[in-house]
Scaffold this active site. Sequence first.
Site, PDB file in Angstrom:
ATOM      1  N   TRP A  23       0.731  -1.193   0.133  1.00  0.00           N
ATOM      2  CA  TRP A  23      -0.391  -0.047   0.118  1.00  0.00           C
ATOM      3  C   TRP A  23       0.702   1.263  -0.080  1.00  0.00           C
ATOM      4  CZ3 TRP A  23      -4.964  -1.576  -1.017  1.00  0.00           C
ATOM      5  CH2 TRP A  23      -6.001  -1.648  -0.192  1.00  0.00           C
ATOM      6  N   HIS A  28      -0.545   3.083   4.230  1.00  0.00           N
ATOM      7  CA  HIS A  28      -0.376   2.601   5.690  1.00  0.00           C
ATOM      8  C   HIS A  28      -0.267   3.781   6.804  1.00  0.00           C
ATOM      9  CE1 HIS A  28       1.591  -0.857   4.237  1.00  0.00           C
ATOM     10  NE2 HIS A  28       2.046  -0.841   3.342  1.00  0.00           N
ATOM     11  N   ASP A  67       9.249  -0.119   4.219  1.00  0.00           N
ATOM     12  CA  ASP A  67       9.065   0.136   2.483  1.00  0.00           C
ATOM     13  C   ASP A  67      10.669   0.958   2.116  1.00  0.00           C
ATOM     14  OD1 ASP A  67       7.525  -1.347   1.969  1.00  0.00           O
ATOM     15  OD2 ASP A  67       6.137   0.402   1.724  1.00  0.00           O
ATOM     16  N   ARG A  70      13.455  -1.630   4.063  1.00  0.00           N
ATOM     17  CA  ARG A  70      14.148  -3.047   3.059  1.00  0.00           C
ATOM     18  C   ARG A  70      15.263  -3.043   2.173  1.00  0.00           C
ATOM     19  NH1 ARG A  70       7.765  -4.034   0.217  1.00  0.00           N
ATOM     20  NH2 ARG A  70       9.273  -4.511  -1.406  1.00  0.00           N
ATOM     21  N   HIS A  82       7.242  -8.859   3.031  1.00  0.00           N
ATOM     22  CA  HIS A  82       6.143  -7.545   2.576  1.00  0.00           C
ATOM     23  C   HIS A  82       4.904  -8.245   2.146  1.00  0.00           C
ATOM     24  CE1 HIS A  82       7.702  -3.856   3.164  1.00  0.00           C
ATOM     25  NE2 HIS A  82       8.547  -4.298   3.892  1.00  0.00           N
ATOM     26  N   HIS A 138       3.143  -2.301   9.978  1.00  0.00           N
ATOM     27  CA  HIS A 138       3.433  -2.502   7.888  1.00  0.00           C
ATOM     28  C   HIS A 138       2.493  -2.978   7.121  1.00  0.00           C
ATOM     29  CE1 HIS A 138       5.007  -1.159   4.476  1.00  0.00           C
ATOM     30  NE2 HIS A 138       4.928  -2.252   4.249  1.00  0.00           N
ATOM     31  N   ASP A 142       0.124  -4.706   4.354  1.00  0.00           N
ATOM     32  CA  ASP A 142       0.788  -5.267   3.610  1.00  0.00           C
ATOM     33  C   ASP A 142      -1.069  -6.316   3.507  1.00  0.00           C
ATOM     34  OD1 ASP A 142       1.908  -3.058   2.559  1.00  0.00           O
ATOM     35  OD2 ASP A 142       3.680  -4.709   3.070  1.00  0.00           O
ATOM     36  N   HIS A 148      -0.149  -8.758  -2.382  1.00  0.00           N
ATOM     37  CA  HIS A 148       0.415  -9.123  -1.576  1.00  0.00           C
ATOM     38  C   HIS A 148       0.318 -10.272  -1.543  1.00  0.00           C
ATOM     39  CE1 HIS A 148       2.567  -5.107  -0.632  1.00  0.00           C
ATOM     40  NE2 HIS A 148       2.111  -4.543  -1.435  1.00  0.00           N
ATOM     41  N   HIS A 171       0.043  -3.992  -9.656  1.00  0.00           N
ATOM     42  CA  HIS A 171       0.559  -4.433  -8.176  1.00  0.00           C
ATOM     43  C   HIS A 171       0.190  -2.810  -7.624  1.00  0.00           C
ATOM     44  CE1 HIS A 171       2.154  -6.082  -4.457  1.00  0.00           C
ATOM     45  NE2 HIS A 171       2.689  -4.899  -4.198  1.00  0.00           N
ATOM     46  N   ASP A 175      -1.961  -0.477  -4.698  1.00  0.00           N
ATOM     47  CA  ASP A 175      -1.074  -0.361  -3.853  1.00  0.00           C
ATOM     48  C   ASP A 175      -1.262   1.510  -3.738  1.00  0.00           C
ATOM     49  OD1 ASP A 175       0.813  -1.957  -2.640  1.00  0.00           O
ATOM     50  OD2 ASP A 175       2.745  -1.460  -3.534  1.00  0.00           O
TER      51      ASP A 175
HETATM   52 ZN   LIG Z   1       4.888  -3.209   2.528  1.00  0.00          ZN
END
Ligand SMILES: [Zn+2]
Length: 339
Positions: A23, A28, A67, A70, A82, A138, A142, A148, A171, A175
């Site tokens: 998202w 989020h 996000d 990572r 995720h 988070h 997701d 996801h 995707h 999001d």
């Molecule tokens: Zn994520």
Amino acid sequence: MAPSTLTFAALSLLTTLPSAHAWGSLGHTTVAYIAQNLVSSRTARFAKSILQDKSDAYLATVATWPDSYRYEPGGEFSQVFHYIDAYDDPPYSCNVVFARDCPEEGCIVSALANYSSRVVMDNLDNQEKMNALKFIIHFLGDIHQPLHVEHYAIGGNQVNVTFNGAKTNLHAAWDTAIPQQAEGNFTMENSERWATELTREIKFGKYKKEAKSWDKGINVNKPIDSAMTWARDANRYVCETVMPEGGDVLFNKELNGTYYENAIPVVKKQIAKAGFRLAAWLDAVVENAQRGGHGKGHGKKEKHDKREDFELEPWMQEARQLRRDFGGDCGCTAEEHGH
Ligand SMILES: [Zn+2]
Ligand SMILES: *[C@@H]1O[C@H](CO)[C@@H](O)[C@H](O)[C@H]1NC(C)=O
Ligand SMILES: *[C@@H]1O[C@H](CO)[C@@H](O)[C@H](O)[C@H]1NC(C)=O
Ligand SMILES: *[C@@H]1O[C@H](CO)[C@@H](O)[C@H](O)[C@H]1NC(C)=O
Ligand SMILES: *[C@@H]1O[C@H](CO)[C@@H](O)[C@H](O)[C@H]1NC(C)=O
């Protein structure tokens, strides 16, 4: 940090970061604000203490941290946390199977279990507990994004589409583009406003009745089972709404219009559910810990099918390899937010 203190390398990293795996920031942050509206005062105290933030955005300001983490050196291991790639067959059959779909390196379901245990462990330093809480905030978001919890075309990342004529992929549209068309671009204020609206729908409005069943399947001693309940709930929408006629027909399609109209009620409901369940889950974890379940974490003895006992079909092994090759970079357009 003042822009002048950013090195050139850091600047170019910022502008090339792929971001459409979650998202977007709007989704989020909204999830986190909804949870803030619904958690017990005990949970609020616990979270403010761990996050060392007494502000009225204590969950909201950290909701997107995983996000960026990572992509940081040392944070790459969390990339696979995720999502879970369900090897199902939309639109004919949608399902998620833990032993089949969660590989050795982990997935969103195992990560939620891990961090729900770590956030209340006595022998972890606060930095680790802080990270654990940020991950929970988070990943609860997701796991409610249908793409996801779907393997098809790397969670839709490889389905090129347009939205209002702008190139994106399926995707990223779920999001970011679809939620932002309805609710506006990401700002903290806008997220808070959307959260207030969805919280009202949960408490008094159109979600009131069904929200009574949204915490069904939540069991603090069975974090894998609990997270699988949420994963299956979201995965169902892959067949129903994301690709009801299969994924092939979506390539190069313009999604504004009928597709958007069908998607947006699901996006809103999933954001609402995620906020509601984040609050319920944190309440359960904190209450359990304070009743004495803390120290060693929990859920350690949870029984579930083992991946060793599940033989992947050749196409599933291929799909897993494709995902690993794909890695952290979706090659899609960077998200239009400025954090
Ligand atoms: Zn994520
Ligand atoms: C649990 O979290 C820690 C800290 O991020 C990580 O090092 C470890 O690999 C995780 N374990 C699992 C099973 O996800
Ligand atoms: C989708 O778009 C990306 C980026 O624009 C491009 O590299 C890729 O070749 C496209 N894929 C297909 C199947 O058209
Ligand atoms: C997308 O939908 C919105 C709202 O209906 C509309 O204002 C906009 O013009 C549409 N864009 C395109 C390219 O159809
Ligand atoms: C949202 O962001 C996009 C891309 O940056 C921009 O084109 C658009 O005008 C913005 N919309 C609003 C309502 O600010």
